[in-house]
Design a protein around this motif. Structure first.
Motif, PDB file in Angstrom:
ATOM      1  N   GLN A  12      30.606  11.740 -13.525  1.00  0.00           N
ATOM      2  CA  GLN A  12      29.223  11.605 -13.996  1.00  0.00           C
ATOM      3  C   GLN A  12      29.113  10.790 -15.277  1.00  0.00           C
ATOM      4  O   GLN A  12      28.028  10.348 -15.642  1.00  0.00           O
ATOM      5  N   ARG A  13      30.237  10.562 -15.948  1.00  0.00           N
ATOM      6  CA  ARG A  13      30.218   9.746 -17.171  1.00  0.00           C
ATOM      7  C   ARG A  13      30.243   8.252 -16.870  1.00  0.00           C
ATOM      8  O   ARG A  13      30.080   7.438 -17.778  1.00  0.00           O
ATOM      9  N   TYR A  14      30.472   7.889 -15.617  1.00  0.00           N
ATOM     10  CA  TYR A  14      30.716   6.486 -15.263  1.00  0.00           C
ATOM     11  C   TYR A  14      29.581   5.877 -14.444  1.00  0.00           C
ATOM     12  O   TYR A  14      28.946   6.559 -13.647  1.00  0.00           O
ATOM     13  N   TRP A  15      29.414   4.574 -14.645  1.00  0.00           N
ATOM     14  CA  TRP A  15      28.506   3.800 -13.804  1.00  0.00           C
ATOM     15  C   TRP A  15      29.239   2.513 -13.414  1.00  0.00           C
ATOM     16  O   TRP A  15      29.606   1.711 -14.277  1.00  0.00           O
ATOM     17  N   LEU A  16      29.446   2.346 -12.138  1.00  0.00           N
ATOM     18  CA  LEU A  16      30.092   1.145 -11.602  1.00  0.00           C
ATOM     19  C   LEU A  16      29.036   0.146 -11.154  1.00  0.00           C
ATOM     20  O   LEU A  16      28.139   0.478 -10.390  1.00  0.00           O
ATOM     21  N   LEU A  17      29.167  -1.073 -11.641  1.00  0.00           N
ATOM     22  CA  LEU A  17      28.345  -2.201 -11.193  1.00  0.00           C
ATOM     23  C   LEU A  17      29.290  -3.205 -10.540  1.00  0.00           C
ATOM     24  O   LEU A  17      30.185  -3.738 -11.209  1.00  0.00           O
ATOM     25  N   ALA A  18      29.109  -3.433  -9.251  1.00  0.00           N
ATOM     26  CA  ALA A  18      30.031  -4.329  -8.542  1.00  0.00           C
ATOM     27  C   ALA A  18      29.267  -5.198  -7.558  1.00  0.00           C
ATOM     28  O   ALA A  18      28.233  -4.788  -7.024  1.00  0.00           O
ATOM     29  N   GLU A  19      29.788  -6.387  -7.337  1.00  0.00           N
ATOM     30  CA  GLU A  19      29.241  -7.283  -6.318  1.00  0.00           C
ATOM     31  C   GLU A  19      30.326  -7.549  -5.277  1.00  0.00           C
ATOM     32  O   GLU A  19      31.486  -7.795  -5.622  1.00  0.00           O
ATOM     33  N   THR A  20      29.921  -7.504  -4.025  1.00  0.00           N
ATOM     34  CA  THR A  20      30.900  -7.649  -2.938  1.00  0.00           C
ATOM     35  C   THR A  20      31.466  -9.060  -2.855  1.00  0.00           C
ATOM     36  O   THR A  20      32.523  -9.267  -2.254  1.00  0.00           O
ATOM     37  N   GLY A  21      30.788 -10.022  -3.466  1.00  0.00           N
ATOM     38  CA  GLY A  21      31.258 -11.404  -3.426  1.00  0.00           C
ATOM     39  C   GLY A  21      32.253 -11.744  -4.528  1.00  0.00           C
ATOM     40  O   GLY A  21      32.592 -12.932  -4.703  1.00  0.00           O
ATOM     41  N   ASP A  22      32.726 -10.739  -5.259  1.00  0.00           N
ATOM     42  CA  ASP A  22      33.716 -10.964  -6.316  1.00  0.00           C
ATOM     43  C   ASP A  22      34.922 -11.705  -5.732  1.00  0.00           C
ATOM     44  O   ASP A  22      35.613 -11.188  -4.857  1.00  0.00           O
ATOM     45  N   GLU A  23      35.155 -12.904  -6.215  1.00  0.00           N
ATOM     46  CA  GLU A  23      36.226 -13.748  -5.678  1.00  0.00           C
ATOM     47  C   GLU A  23      37.576 -13.499  -6.340  1.00  0.00           C
ATOM     48  O   GLU A  23      38.597 -14.033  -5.908  1.00  0.00           O
ATOM     49  N   VAL A  24      37.593 -12.664  -7.377  1.00  0.00           N
ATOM     50  CA  VAL A  24      38.822 -12.386  -8.115  1.00  0.00           C
ATOM     51  C   VAL A  24      39.402 -11.024  -7.756  1.00  0.00           C
ATOM     52  O   VAL A  24      40.609 -10.881  -7.564  1.00  0.00           O
TER      53      VAL A  24
END
Length: 196
Positions: free
Chosen positions: A137-149
């Motif tokens: 609950q302390r974390y928030w993940l922001l991610a994009e599926t197109g991450d090329e790395v």
């Protein structure tokens, strides 16, 4: 207070750090943003961030770490060690393995500074591994599926149970960062009198 940790070969002049700094300044929160050039050494990088965390706590402000890429890896270790909230932007999850391909001469993308990334830096990174987060609950993940790395699925798995915003497309730089600036500030509690 937001302690922002940039990624590998990045800098405080990065697009994400600059945008968040500017948005906080617009909201009268400039003094609640910290971002400095992180040393190449992971051990030294987290030590520098810990100095900022200690100063924030001494001033009565609960810091939140915001980390991008390798900075997200550092942010996870810091959040676990100090019981902090963390926002992770396309974070490196298997950093010791991901960094193997960067051994040798490198240049900072923003400052142009040249440096050598060595095996000992990989070892220092490995020493900061968090096998499993303890309070999702302390974390928030922001991610994009197109991450090329980096493979975003590693982050989705690592931060299971945490707040997750996973967007289709995009890139490693997290192309929709500006859409989330205010939400990040609010999650961090940086807009409150005493912070969180």
């Amino acid at each position: 207070m937001i302690v922002y940790l940039h990624g590998f070969c990045s800098a405080p002049a990065s697009l994400k750090a600059t945008a968040l700094r500017a948005r906080m300044a617009e909201r009268g929160l400039a003094e609640r943003f910290w971002c400095e050039q992180l040393p190449v050494s992971p051990r030294a990088a987290v030590a520098l961030a810990e100095q900022a965390i200690r100063r924030s706590l001494a001033a009565g402000r609960q810091p939140t770490v915001v980390g991008s890429s390798l900075g997200g890896y550092y942010a996870t270790w810091l959040a676990e060690r100090h019981g902090l909230r963390a926002v992770l932007v396309n974070p490196a999850v298997v950093a010791p393995l991901s960094l193997e391909r960067y051994l040798g001469p490198q240049a900072n993308l923003y400052t142009g500074e040249r440096f050598t990334f060595e095996r000992r830096h990989i070892d220092e990174t490995r020493a900061l591994e968090v096998p499993r987060i303890t309070r999702p609950q302390r974390y928030w993940l922001l991610a994009e599926t197109g991450d090329e790395v980096l493979d975003y699925r590693h982050a989705v798995e690592k931060y299971a149970g945490a707040r997750q915003t996973v967007l289709g497309g995009g890139n490693h730089g997290f192309s929709r960062w500006n859409d989330y600036l205010d939400a990040v500030i609010e999650f961090a509690g940086a807009d409150t009198t005493a912070d969180r």
